[in-house]
Motif scaffolding. Structure first.
Motif, PDB file in Angstrom:
ATOM      1  N   SER A 172      -1.244   6.081  12.942  1.00  0.00           N
ATOM      2  CA  SER A 172      -2.695   6.125  13.050  1.00  0.00           C
ATOM      3  C   SER A 172      -3.188   7.563  13.182  1.00  0.00           C
ATOM      4  CB  SER A 172      -3.160   5.303  14.257  1.00  0.00           C
ATOM      5  OG  SER A 172      -4.563   5.355  14.349  1.00  0.00           O
ATOM      6  N   CYS A 190       1.816   0.041   7.988  1.00  0.00           N
ATOM      7  CA  CYS A 190       0.367   0.282   7.909  1.00  0.00           C
ATOM      8  C   CYS A 190       0.000   1.686   8.357  1.00  0.00           C
ATOM      9  CB  CYS A 190      -0.412  -0.741   8.743  1.00  0.00           C
ATOM     10  SG  CYS A 190       0.077  -0.821  10.456  1.00  0.00           S
ATOM     11  N   VAL A 191      -1.125   2.128   7.827  1.00  0.00           N
ATOM     12  CA  VAL A 191      -1.757   3.382   8.256  1.00  0.00           C
ATOM     13  C   VAL A 191      -3.155   3.012   8.727  1.00  0.00           C
ATOM     14  CG1 VAL A 191      -2.792   5.527   7.419  1.00  0.00           C
ATOM     15  CG2 VAL A 191      -0.436   4.959   6.798  1.00  0.00           C
ATOM     16  N   GLN A 192      -3.479   3.384   9.968  1.00  0.00           N
ATOM     17  CA  GLN A 192      -4.788   3.038  10.540  1.00  0.00           C
ATOM     18  C   GLN A 192      -5.573   4.333  10.766  1.00  0.00           C
ATOM     19  OE1 GLN A 192      -6.212   1.397  14.757  1.00  0.00           O
ATOM     20  NE2 GLN A 192      -4.996  -0.131  13.683  1.00  0.00           N
ATOM     21  N   ASN A 193      -6.569   4.561   9.912  1.00  0.00           N
ATOM     22  CA  ASN A 193      -7.361   5.802   9.977  1.00  0.00           C
ATOM     23  C   ASN A 193      -8.841   5.480   9.981  1.00  0.00           C
ATOM     24  OD1 ASN A 193      -5.037   7.345   9.885  1.00  0.00           O
ATOM     25  ND2 ASN A 193      -5.488   8.317   7.931  1.00  0.00           N
ATOM     26  N   TYR A 195     -12.429   5.387   8.518  1.00  0.00           N
ATOM     27  CA  TYR A 195     -12.896   5.347   7.123  1.00  0.00           C
ATOM     28  C   TYR A 195     -14.068   4.374   7.024  1.00  0.00           C
ATOM     29  CZ  TYR A 195     -12.392   4.886   1.984  1.00  0.00           C
ATOM     30  OH  TYR A 195     -12.583   4.900   0.619  1.00  0.00           O
ATOM     31  N   GLN A 203     -10.144  10.609   2.817  1.00  0.00           N
ATOM     32  CA  GLN A 203      -9.234   9.470   2.896  1.00  0.00           C
ATOM     33  C   GLN A 203      -8.931   8.774   1.575  1.00  0.00           C
ATOM     34  OE1 GLN A 203      -7.544   8.241   5.892  1.00  0.00           O
ATOM     35  NE2 GLN A 203      -8.042  10.391   6.113  1.00  0.00           N
ATOM     36  N   LEU A 207      -5.639   6.523   0.935  1.00  0.00           N
ATOM     37  CA  LEU A 207      -5.803   5.074   0.784  1.00  0.00           C
ATOM     38  C   LEU A 207      -5.104   4.592  -0.490  1.00  0.00           C
ATOM     39  CD1 LEU A 207      -9.026   3.042   1.432  1.00  0.00           C
ATOM     40  CD2 LEU A 207      -7.784   2.724  -0.709  1.00  0.00           C
ATOM     41  N   CYS A 210      -1.311   4.794  -0.158  1.00  0.00           N
ATOM     42  CA  CYS A 210      -0.797   3.672   0.651  1.00  0.00           C
ATOM     43  C   CYS A 210      -0.649   2.439  -0.240  1.00  0.00           C
ATOM     44  CB  CYS A 210      -1.747   3.377   1.818  1.00  0.00           C
ATOM     45  SG  CYS A 210      -1.605   4.544   3.173  1.00  0.00           S
ATOM     46  N   TYR A 217      -3.577  -0.256   4.468  1.00  0.00           N
ATOM     47  CA  TYR A 217      -4.489   0.775   4.971  1.00  0.00           C
ATOM     48  C   TYR A 217      -5.527   0.033   5.825  1.00  0.00           C
ATOM     49  CZ  TYR A 217      -7.657   4.730   5.219  1.00  0.00           C
ATOM     50  OH  TYR A 217      -8.453   5.758   5.689  1.00  0.00           O
ATOM     51  N   PRO A 219      -8.726   0.552   8.018  1.00  0.00           N
ATOM     52  CA  PRO A 219      -9.771   1.476   8.465  1.00  0.00           C
ATOM     53  C   PRO A 219     -10.360   1.055   9.806  1.00  0.00           C
ATOM     54  CG  PRO A 219     -10.635   0.012   6.770  1.00  0.00           C
ATOM     55  CD  PRO A 219      -9.188  -0.345   6.935  1.00  0.00           C
ATOM     56  N   VAL A 266      -6.187  -3.145   1.834  1.00  0.00           N
ATOM     57  CA  VAL A 266      -7.081  -2.722   2.925  1.00  0.00           C
ATOM     58  C   VAL A 266      -7.333  -3.916   3.840  1.00  0.00           C
ATOM     59  CG1 VAL A 266      -9.365  -1.818   3.503  1.00  0.00           C
ATOM     60  CG2 VAL A 266      -8.147  -0.942   1.481  1.00  0.00           C
TER      61      VAL A 266
END
Ligand SMILES: NC(=O)c1ccc[n+]([C@@H]2O[C@H](COP(=O)([O-])OP(=O)(O)OC[C@H]3O[C@@H](n4cnc5c(N)ncnc54)[C@H](OP(=O)(O)O)[C@@H]3O)[C@@H](O)[C@H]2O)c1
Length: 298
Positions: A172, A190-193, A195, A203, A207, A210, A217, A219, A266
């Motif tokens: 994250s 997962c990537v938690q950013n 957005y 991003q 995104l 990913c 991804y 957000p 997403v």
């Protein structure tokens, strides 16, 4: 279909590690401020009844005192409210938590991504959630260009995964080079950013990457945008209002639908402590934006 009958399944699904989740999930940071725990418990149960099977949390979501640091009265931990509402947990429920920060009533919230600190945070999550393993653990970092490598901390979490305390790992608040570094150590689901429609930052490329790597991804601040902890955006652009009007939807639903339209990987996790907002947010998963809508939204 009446809005309260639309379920999270309308948003479609994604496979997170070994679990299939609906792409419309729930963020639990906003359930702690309200002084009545019964309200949070009601929102969580309603979310699950509406088909939500991906809930985001953290052991440091605690009011008063944790991330939002609002509210009054005795401490209310999101993780404990989740346990009170949902244990014994439904088989298909994925609870994602995040580590890298520790909260204690005496010292407040502090960054701690040391191996010992991360182990303690994982154990705290297990204890408060009442589980013997965590489904997804995100390493939440603070970006400091030039000195924000993730290998040491991510390696420590990978060891806890090997030990069976964690099923899947995520990241994250990261850049692509962090994802590269972590994936060289262990799988990343997962990537938690942060957005949002009006806060895309840099991003878009991450995104897309990913998606190419089959990494979800996720957000956050999709509704809050640049207002972040202060809460949902209330002044909406003309295009957002126009698209909302044409679909008989709310601007908040358009913001969520826009995020979901950025790719099948997403996963939305809007946060609310309000039962009516929950229903509205889940229903946003059924909103199908046209190419014209998406072009107008930019
Ligand atoms: N990885 C990280 O660093 C990080 C950081 C922050 C958050 N998160 C996670 O991401 C989740 C989402 O972030 P967030 O909750 O801060 O922000 P958000 O989902 O963008 O927005 C939440 C805010 O919008 C309001 N809201 C929700 N639904 C609404 C609706 N339909 N109409 C009007 N207002 C609405 C909420 O208030 P009400 O309660 O009144 O509905 C709350 O103030 C969090 O819950 C948390 O799980 C992760």
């Amino acid at each position: 279909m009446p809005v309260e009958e639309i379920t999270a399944a309308a948003a479609g699904s994604w496979t997170l590690g070994d679990a299939t989740v609906h792409r419309m999930g729930f963020g639990s940071m906003r359930i702690t401020p309200h002084p009545d725990p019964g309200r949070a418990i009601g929102v969580l149960r309603r979310a699950v009844a509406l088909g939500v099977n991906h809930i985001d949390t953290a052991a440091f979501y605690v009011s008063p005192g944790g991330t939002l640091n609002v509210g009054t009265g005795p401490a209310r931990y999101a993780t404990e409210l989740i346990r009170a509402a949902l244990a014994p947990y439904p088989q298909d429920l994925v609870i994602a938590t995040k580590v890298g920060f520790a909260y204690d009533p005496a010292g407040g919230l502090r960054e701690d991504a040391s191996p010992a600190g991360l182990r303690a945070q994982v154990e705290e999550n297990l204890r408060r959630l009442g589980r013997d393993h965590l489904d997804v653990v995100n390493l939440r970092i603070v970006k400091r260009p030039g000195r924000d490598r993730v290998a040491g901390s991510f390696g420590a979490l990978a060891a806890l995964r090997e030990a069976g305390l964690i099923r899947h790992l995520g990241l994250s608040n990261v850049r692509l080079d962090h994802l590269d570094e972590a994936q060289a150590i262990a799988p990343v689901v997962c990537v938690q950013n942060t957005y949002a429609l009006d806060n895309r930052g840099d991003q878009d490329a991450l995104l897309r990457e990913c998606g190419a790597r089959q990494v979800a991804y996720v957000p956050f601040f999709t509704l809050a945008g640049k207002r972040r902890e202060s809460g949902a955006v209330t002044e909406h652009a003309d295009a957002v209002r126009a698209v909302a009007r044409s679909h008989g939807a709310t601007p908040q639903q358009v913001r969520l639908a826009w995020a979901l339209h950025q790719g099948p990987h997403v996963l939305a996790i809007p946060g609310t402590g309000d039962p009516a907002h929950l229903v509205e947010n889940v229903a946003a998963g059924a909103l199908r934006l046209t190419d014209t809508d998406l072009a107008a939204l930019g």
